[in-house]
Structure formats: C-alpha cells, structure tokens
Design an enzyme around this catalytic site. Structure first.
Site, PDB file in Angstrom:
ATOM      1  N   TYR A 122      -1.496  -0.377  11.211  1.00  0.00           N
ATOM      2  CA  TYR A 122      -1.736  -1.031   9.918  1.00  0.00           C
ATOM      3  C   TYR A 122      -0.573  -0.786   8.968  1.00  0.00           C
ATOM      4  O   TYR A 122       0.018  -1.722   8.417  1.00  0.00           O
ATOM      5  CB  TYR A 122      -3.044  -0.531   9.293  1.00  0.00           C
ATOM      6  CG  TYR A 122      -3.149  -0.829   7.815  1.00  0.00           C
ATOM      7  CD1 TYR A 122      -3.332  -2.130   7.357  1.00  0.00           C
ATOM      8  CD2 TYR A 122      -3.028   0.196   6.866  1.00  0.00           C
ATOM      9  CE1 TYR A 122      -3.397  -2.414   5.994  1.00  0.00           C
ATOM     10  CE2 TYR A 122      -3.096  -0.073   5.506  1.00  0.00           C
ATOM     11  CZ  TYR A 122      -3.272  -1.385   5.077  1.00  0.00           C
ATOM     12  OH  TYR A 122      -3.332  -1.654   3.719  1.00  0.00           O
TER      13      TYR A 122
ATOM     14  N   THR B  82       0.824  -1.209   0.000  1.00  0.00           N
ATOM     15  CA  THR B  82       0.000   0.000   0.000  1.00  0.00           C
ATOM     16  C   THR B  82       0.861   1.263   0.000  1.00  0.00           C
ATOM     17  O   THR B  82       1.998   1.243   0.499  1.00  0.00           O
ATOM     18  CB  THR B  82      -0.908   0.007   1.245  1.00  0.00           C
ATOM     19  OG1 THR B  82      -1.512   1.291   1.390  1.00  0.00           O
ATOM     20  CG2 THR B  82      -0.129  -0.283   2.527  1.00  0.00           C
ATOM     21  N   ASP B  83       0.283   2.351  -0.489  1.00  0.00           N
ATOM     22  CA  ASP B  83       1.003   3.634  -0.447  1.00  0.00           C
ATOM     23  C   ASP B  83       1.172   4.146   0.985  1.00  0.00           C
ATOM     24  O   ASP B  83       1.987   5.025   1.250  1.00  0.00           O
ATOM     25  CB  ASP B  83       0.307   4.688  -1.317  1.00  0.00           C
ATOM     26  CG  ASP B  83      -1.120   5.010  -0.895  1.00  0.00           C
ATOM     27  OD1 ASP B  83      -1.646   4.349   0.036  1.00  0.00           O
ATOM     28  OD2 ASP B  83      -1.727   5.916  -1.508  1.00  0.00           O
ATOM     29  N   GLU B  84       0.402   3.557   1.924  1.00  0.00           N
ATOM     30  CA  GLU B  84       0.476   4.042   3.314  1.00  0.00           C
ATOM     31  C   GLU B  84       1.836   3.770   3.950  1.00  0.00           C
ATOM     32  O   GLU B  84       2.155   4.338   4.988  1.00  0.00           O
ATOM     33  CB  GLU B  84      -0.636   3.424   4.160  1.00  0.00           C
ATOM     34  CG  GLU B  84      -2.003   3.829   3.664  1.00  0.00           C
ATOM     35  CD  GLU B  84      -3.130   3.655   4.680  1.00  0.00           C
ATOM     36  OE1 GLU B  84      -2.856   3.474   5.870  1.00  0.00           O
ATOM     37  OE2 GLU B  84      -4.290   3.716   4.248  1.00  0.00           O
TER      38      GLU B  84
ATOM     39  N   LYS C 188       2.276  -3.346   7.310  1.00  0.00           N
ATOM     40  CA  LYS C 188       2.454  -3.543   5.864  1.00  0.00           C
ATOM     41  C   LYS C 188       3.906  -3.223   5.465  1.00  0.00           C
ATOM     42  O   LYS C 188       4.490  -3.913   4.633  1.00  0.00           O
ATOM     43  CB  LYS C 188       1.481  -2.652   5.069  1.00  0.00           C
ATOM     44  CG  LYS C 188       0.015  -3.025   5.216  1.00  0.00           C
ATOM     45  CD  LYS C 188      -0.328  -4.378   4.624  1.00  0.00           C
ATOM     46  CE  LYS C 188      -0.279  -4.409   3.114  1.00  0.00           C
ATOM     47  NZ  LYS C 188      -0.719  -5.747   2.604  1.00  0.00           N
TER      48      LYS C 188
HETATM   49  P1  NAD Z   1     -10.113  -6.702   2.707  1.00  0.00           P
HETATM   50  O1  NAD Z   1     -10.029  -6.432   4.164  1.00  0.00           O
HETATM   51  O2  NAD Z   1     -11.339  -6.356   1.961  1.00  0.00           O
HETATM   52  O3  NAD Z   1      -9.843  -8.261   2.433  1.00  0.00           O
HETATM   53  C1  NAD Z   1      -8.862  -8.989   3.100  1.00  0.00           C
HETATM   54  C2  NAD Z   1      -9.128 -10.483   2.855  1.00  0.00           C
HETATM   55  O4  NAD Z   1      -8.082 -11.218   3.481  1.00  0.00           O
HETATM   56  C3  NAD Z   1     -10.440 -10.991   3.466  1.00  0.00           C
HETATM   57  O5  NAD Z   1     -11.116 -11.802   2.539  1.00  0.00           O
HETATM   58  C4  NAD Z   1      -9.991 -11.790   4.671  1.00  0.00           C
HETATM   59  O6  NAD Z   1     -10.875 -12.856   5.009  1.00  0.00           O
HETATM   60  C5  NAD Z   1      -8.637 -12.300   4.202  1.00  0.00           C
HETATM   61  N1  NAD Z   1      -7.749 -12.625   5.316  1.00  0.00           N
HETATM   62  C6  NAD Z   1      -7.466 -11.851   6.395  1.00  0.00           C
HETATM   63  N2  NAD Z   1      -6.636 -12.502   7.219  1.00  0.00           N
HETATM   64  C7  NAD Z   1      -6.361 -13.697   6.629  1.00  0.00           C
HETATM   65  C8  NAD Z   1      -5.557 -14.798   7.003  1.00  0.00           C
HETATM   66  N3  NAD Z   1      -4.869 -14.801   8.155  1.00  0.00           N
HETATM   67  N4  NAD Z   1      -5.500 -15.860   6.182  1.00  0.00           N
HETATM   68  C9  NAD Z   1      -6.218 -15.892   5.022  1.00  0.00           C
HETATM   69  N5  NAD Z   1      -7.000 -14.861   4.628  1.00  0.00           N
HETATM   70  C10 NAD Z   1      -7.074 -13.778   5.429  1.00  0.00           C
HETATM   71  O7  NAD Z   1      -8.835  -5.989   2.079  1.00  0.00           O
HETATM   72  P2  NAD Z   1      -8.660  -5.241   0.674  1.00  0.00           P
HETATM   73  O8  NAD Z   1      -9.101  -3.847   0.820  1.00  0.00           O
HETATM   74  O9  NAD Z   1      -9.185  -6.080  -0.392  1.00  0.00           O
HETATM   75  O10 NAD Z   1      -7.065  -5.226   0.593  1.00  0.00           O
HETATM   76  C11 NAD Z   1      -6.366  -6.315   0.014  1.00  0.00           C
HETATM   77  C12 NAD Z   1      -4.882  -6.021   0.077  1.00  0.00           C
HETATM   78  O11 NAD Z   1      -4.592  -4.835  -0.641  1.00  0.00           O
HETATM   79  C13 NAD Z   1      -4.351  -5.800   1.501  1.00  0.00           C
HETATM   80  O12 NAD Z   1      -3.099  -6.393   1.602  1.00  0.00           O
HETATM   81  C14 NAD Z   1      -4.236  -4.292   1.613  1.00  0.00           C
HETATM   82  O13 NAD Z   1      -3.205  -3.944   2.498  1.00  0.00           O
HETATM   83  C15 NAD Z   1      -3.899  -3.901   0.193  1.00  0.00           C
HETATM   84  N6  NAD Z   1      -4.326  -2.560  -0.252  1.00  0.00           N
HETATM   85  C16 NAD Z   1      -5.625  -2.172  -0.091  1.00  0.00           C
HETATM   86  C17 NAD Z   1      -6.018  -0.924  -0.576  1.00  0.00           C
HETATM   87  C18 NAD Z   1      -7.446  -0.451  -0.466  1.00  0.00           C
HETATM   88  O14 NAD Z   1      -7.726   0.691  -0.833  1.00  0.00           O
HETATM   89  N7  NAD Z   1      -8.386  -1.263  -0.006  1.00  0.00           N
HETATM   90  C19 NAD Z   1      -5.082  -0.090  -1.195  1.00  0.00           C
HETATM   91  C20 NAD Z   1      -3.761  -0.525  -1.327  1.00  0.00           C
HETATM   92  C21 NAD Z   1      -3.405  -1.772  -0.857  1.00  0.00           C
HETATM   93  O1  TDX Z   2     -16.126   6.906   8.541  1.00  0.00           O
HETATM   94  C1  TDX Z   2     -15.104   7.377   7.996  1.00  0.00           C
HETATM   95  N1  TDX Z   2     -14.943   8.730   7.890  1.00  0.00           N
HETATM   96  C2  TDX Z   2     -13.847   9.309   7.343  1.00  0.00           C
HETATM   97  O2  TDX Z   2     -13.743  10.536   7.289  1.00  0.00           O
HETATM   98  C3  TDX Z   2     -14.057   6.541   7.456  1.00  0.00           C
HETATM   99  C4  TDX Z   2     -14.196   5.046   7.528  1.00  0.00           C
HETATM  100  C5  TDX Z   2     -12.974   7.140   6.878  1.00  0.00           C
HETATM  101  N2  TDX Z   2     -12.845   8.494   6.845  1.00  0.00           N
HETATM  102  C6  TDX Z   2     -11.649   9.092   6.220  1.00  0.00           C
HETATM  103  C7  TDX Z   2     -10.329   8.562   6.731  1.00  0.00           C
HETATM  104  C8  TDX Z   2      -9.449   8.641   5.512  1.00  0.00           C
HETATM  105  O3  TDX Z   2      -8.891   9.936   5.403  1.00  0.00           O
HETATM  106  O4  TDX Z   2     -11.701   8.737   4.836  1.00  0.00           O
HETATM  107  C9  TDX Z   2     -10.400   8.441   4.340  1.00  0.00           C
HETATM  108  C10 TDX Z   2     -10.405   7.018   3.801  1.00  0.00           C
HETATM  109  O5  TDX Z   2     -10.532   6.149   4.916  1.00  0.00           O
HETATM  110  P1  TDX Z   2     -10.546   4.559   4.755  1.00  0.00           P
HETATM  111  O6  TDX Z   2     -11.617   4.183   3.792  1.00  0.00           O
HETATM  112  O7  TDX Z   2     -10.561   3.968   6.121  1.00  0.00           O
HETATM  113  O8  TDX Z   2      -9.178   4.288   4.005  1.00  0.00           O
HETATM  114  P2  TDX Z   2      -7.654   4.683   4.361  1.00  0.00           P
HETATM  115  O9  TDX Z   2      -7.457   4.873   5.804  1.00  0.00           O
HETATM  116  O10 TDX Z   2      -7.246   5.792   3.436  1.00  0.00           O
HETATM  117  O11 TDX Z   2      -6.912   3.310   3.924  1.00  0.00           O
HETATM  118  C11 TDX Z   2      -7.286   2.651   2.687  1.00  0.00           C
HETATM  119  O12 TDX Z   2      -6.351   2.908   1.672  1.00  0.00           O
HETATM  120  C12 TDX Z   2      -5.085   2.323   1.785  1.00  0.00           C
HETATM  121  C13 TDX Z   2      -7.425   1.145   2.901  1.00  0.00           C
HETATM  122  O13 TDX Z   2      -8.368   0.881   3.929  1.00  0.00           O
HETATM  123  C14 TDX Z   2      -6.101   0.522   3.199  1.00  0.00           C
HETATM  124  O14 TDX Z   2      -6.238  -0.909   3.313  1.00  0.00           O
HETATM  125  C15 TDX Z   2      -5.151   0.841   2.050  1.00  0.00           C
HETATM  126  O15 TDX Z   2      -3.865   0.349   2.312  1.00  0.00           O
END
Ligand code: NAD
Ligand code: TDX
Length: 345
Positions: free
Chosen positions: A153, A125-127, A157
């Site tokens: 988190y 992730t970019d985080e 990562k």
């Molecule tokens: P998500 O939380 O929607 O899904 C995570 C999945 O992993 C779930 O299906 C969960 O059951 C499974 N999981 C969790 N722990 C596990 C374990 N111990 N063994 C097997 N499976 C397990 O997450 P997402 O938003 O789809 O993110 C997927 C990946 O992408 C993550 O690694 C996250 O860090 C990365 N990522 C997410 C975003 C975003 O915006 N959502 C952005 C950049 C990177």
């Molecule tokens: O209720 C809310 N109100 C609010 O203002 C929530 C849930 C979030 N926020 C804000 C926090 C953040 O600035 O919105 C922005 C986005 O929040 P999230 O959806 O929780 O995402 P973020 O914290 O940016 O992280 C996401 O992007 C990077 C994903 O959850 C991560 O898994 C990924 O790595």
C-alpha cells in the site's frame, strides 16, 4: 468552480464532499467514484439533494471514462482521494493497489494535461515515510524525510507521489500533495482499527489487536484533514508537499481501551493476535510547514473526536449494519432504477 472529488464515496472523500458543500455553496462538486467494496453510495445519497452536487460512477483507471468526465464536467480542480487504502488487503493482494493507486493517478493527471486544470491535488499519506522507532519520541516526519515504504500500500502511494512530482516538473502540471496521518470520524469503513473496534465491542465480539498493541499512530479527526486540504487548494504553493497531523500520538492498545471504556465494555474482549507483516511501529507528523505557511491548526482534540466518533456509530447503526450485511452494495443500483441518481456515465 467545478471541483471533482475522486473517491468521494469513501471515508475521507465523503467527509470532504460534505465539507465543501457547506464551505463552498457556489462551487459545483462532482463526486467520481467506481464504488469498490470501500465505496458506499448510501454515504453520499443525502448530498444528492443539493443542486450543486453530482455523483458519477466511474473508475480512475479507465481512460475513456475519465476523458468523458472531463468533457462533461470541465473540472477546474481535481482532488484525488480514490485509492485502495487498507494495508492488510495490500499484503494479501498487491495487484489492485498498483493499478488504482499508481496507474489511476497517472490516468487522472494525463486528463488534467489534455483538458487543462487549475489544480490537481493528490491525497497522500504519512506511510510513504515508513516508520519511526518507539524509543525516539523526538523524531517526526517532515516533508524532507526520505520516502521509505513498508507495505505494498505505502509503496503504491509513494510511487504515485513520485509521479505527481514528475508531472509537475516535466509537464508543468499545477499539482500539490498532502501527506496526512491516520484519520478517524464518521463514515470510516469498519475494517480499519477504530470503527472495527467500535462495532466489535458493540457486538460483544473479541477485539483483534495485532502484536503487542504498542504500535503508535498519530490520529487526526477527519474534518481537520478536510480543512487542511481546502486550505492547500486556496493558498498552497504549486509543486509543494504539505504534511498534515495534529500531534495526537496513541498506542493502539490505548485506543482500544478508550473505546471499551466509552462503551462500558470490559478489557477481557481484547484478543492479542499475530502481528501484521512488516508492521510499522510509529507514525508521527511534524505539521510545522502547513501551520507556519498556511496557518492550519487542528481543532479537534482526540478525547472530543473519539467521543463524537463513537456517538456517530451509535446513532448510525443502519449505515454500518448495511455494510456488515452487504446490503450497502445494492444501494446504487436501487437508486439508479428509481432515478434517484443524478448522473451516471
Ligand atoms: P477509502 O478506502 O475509505 O475510500 C476510497 C474510495 O475510493 C472508495 O469510495 C472507493 O470506491 C474509491 N475508489 C477505489 N478505487 C477507485 C477507482 N479505481 N476509481 C474510482 N474510485 C475508486 O479510503 P480513505 O480512508 O477515505 O482514504 C482516502 C485517501 O486518503 C486515500 O488516497 C488514502 O491513501 C489517503 N489517506 C487515508 C488516511 C486514513 O487514515 N484513512 C490517512 C492518510 C491518507
Ligand atoms: O484489526 C486490527 N487490529 C490492529 O491492531 C486492525 C485493522 C489494525 N490494527 C492496528 C494496525 C495499525 O497499527 O491498528 C493500527 C491502525 O491500523 P489501520 O486502521 O489498518 O490503519 P493503518 O495501517 O495505520 O493505515 C491507515 O492510516 C494511514 C489507513 O488505513 C491508510 O489508508 C492511511 O494511509
């Protein structure tokens, strides 16, 4: 090829499964997921109709289960999406983030070393780069930006990324890493900003905006992320990190207002609530490396992607209502009893 997609019942992993099933009909796709609260078996059920798809319920932190996965499925490629992914949950309880995101990654990579693998890809992730100031729009995260994390988190990562690089250098593990900005699209769990705001607005409930709402995120439609990972698997250089992002920066408050407008709801629903602890101000990715080296470019503009996403939530009420009611948690057991599940370990 046998491709294991860990975390394939989550948001991005499931989109990647569907992307691969369309794009690579001759490969076998094995979804390995232990179905935490964020994993939804209902999401992958339509894929079970495909003969080249298998779902296996298993935990990436469990060495025995992972060894069995490798023995039975003989993966050529592992793409690791499995993670605890919600920043707010990591602030409330870091423990499981360390276990899944760090230990889980090392368990998977140990199995890759033991059994041999063509490619291990870590979805990061970019985080891991921390945040950027709001008053310096000229600054972006490149692959050379130092790791500088804010939340448990992102620290977990970043730790996983360091381990991946260590396994590559020390053991020669053929690994790649991608670091993507915020995704949005279908199957996004309704605890994250965009889906949460959609379902709350539809229910006429207050929309909690943290702090002043001016924090900026760089939004990418999930399919563009899937295409980028697929390209890295095909053409990416081993041992390299690729940033993924589409220059789609938006302040949270603007995203929330866009959703309200699209659903015909008023801004009186906006509720400014206390800020997230350690809240990152701005994320912004410089995708020059993946664009210039691999020819990746995002296809979906934010206006189009957000309309499509809102329409998906309108068309798939059952999917998120089952999550809100908790019904989705019973789907796997029900299917396993009715022998709908193709495989369990
Ligand atoms: P998500 O939380 O929607 O899904 C995570 C999945 O992993 C779930 O299906 C969960 O059951 C499974 N999981 C969790 N722990 C596990 C374990 N111990 N063994 C097997 N499976 C397990 O997450 P997402 O938003 O789809 O993110 C997927 C990946 O992408 C993550 O690694 C996250 O860090 C990365 N990522 C997410 C975003 C975003 O915006 N959502 C952005 C950049 C990177
Ligand atoms: O209720 C809310 N109100 C609010 O203002 C929530 C849930 C979030 N926020 C804000 C926090 C953040 O600035 O919105 C922005 C986005 O929040 P999230 O959806 O929780 O995402 P973020 O914290 O940016 O992280 C996401 O992007 C990077 C994903 O959850 C991560 O898994 C990924 O790595």
């Amino acid at each position: 090829m046998n491709i294991v997609v860990t975390g394939g019942a989550g948001f991005i992993g499931s989109n990647f499964v569907y992307y691969l099933l369309k794009k690579r009909p001759y490969d076998r796709i094995i979804c390995y997921d232990c179905l935490t609260y964020a994993g939804n078996y209902e999401t992958v059920m339509p894929a079970l109709a495909k003969p080249n798809f298998r779902f296996i319920k298993g935990d990436i932190t469990d060495r025995e289960q992972v060894a069995k996965l490798f023995r039975t499925e003989e993966p050529d490629v592992v793409v690791n999406f499995a993670a605890e992914s919600h920043v707010d949950r990591s602030i409330a309880n870091p423990d499981v983030f360390l276990k899944t995101n760090i230990i889980g990654t090392s368990v998977l990579m140990d199995a890759c070393r033991d059994f041999g693998i063509v490619r291990y890809h870590q979805v990061s992730t970019d985080e891991v780069y921390g945040d950027l100031p709001l008053d310096r729009p000229d600054l972006f995260f490149t692959e050379m930006t130092p790791l500088h994390t804010s939340s448990p988190y992102s620290a977990s990562k970043a730790s996983a990324d360091l381990l991946v690089m260590a396994y590559h250098r020390t053991y020669g593990l053929p690994a790649t890493i991608s670091r993507c900005s915020n995704n949005y699209g279908p199957y996004h769990f309704p605890e994250k900003l965009i889906p949460l705001m959609i379902v709350k607005a539809l229910a006429g409930e207050k929309l909690p905006v943290y702090g002043d709402g001016k924090n900026v995120r760089d939004w990418l439609y999930v399919e563009d992320h899937c295409a980028a990972i697929d390209l890295i698997l095909e053409k990416g250089r081993i041992g390299e990190v690729y940033n993924i992002g589409g220059h789609n920066e938006r302040a949270n408050i603007d995203v929330v207002k866009t959703i309200l407008r699209a659903l015909g709801k008023g801004e009186e629903l906006i509720d400014f609530v206390p800020d997230r602890l350690g809240h990152d101000r701005r994320y912004a990715i410089d995708p020059a490396k993946i664009s210039e080296e691999l020819g990746w470019l995002p296809e979906t503009k934010f206006d189009e992607g957000i309309s499509r996403t809102i329409q998906w939530y309108l068309d798939n009420r059952d999917w998120w209502e089952n999550i809100l009611s908790g019904e989705y948690k019973k789907a796997y057991e029900k299917a396993a009893k009715g022998k709908l599940a193709y495989s369990t370990l």
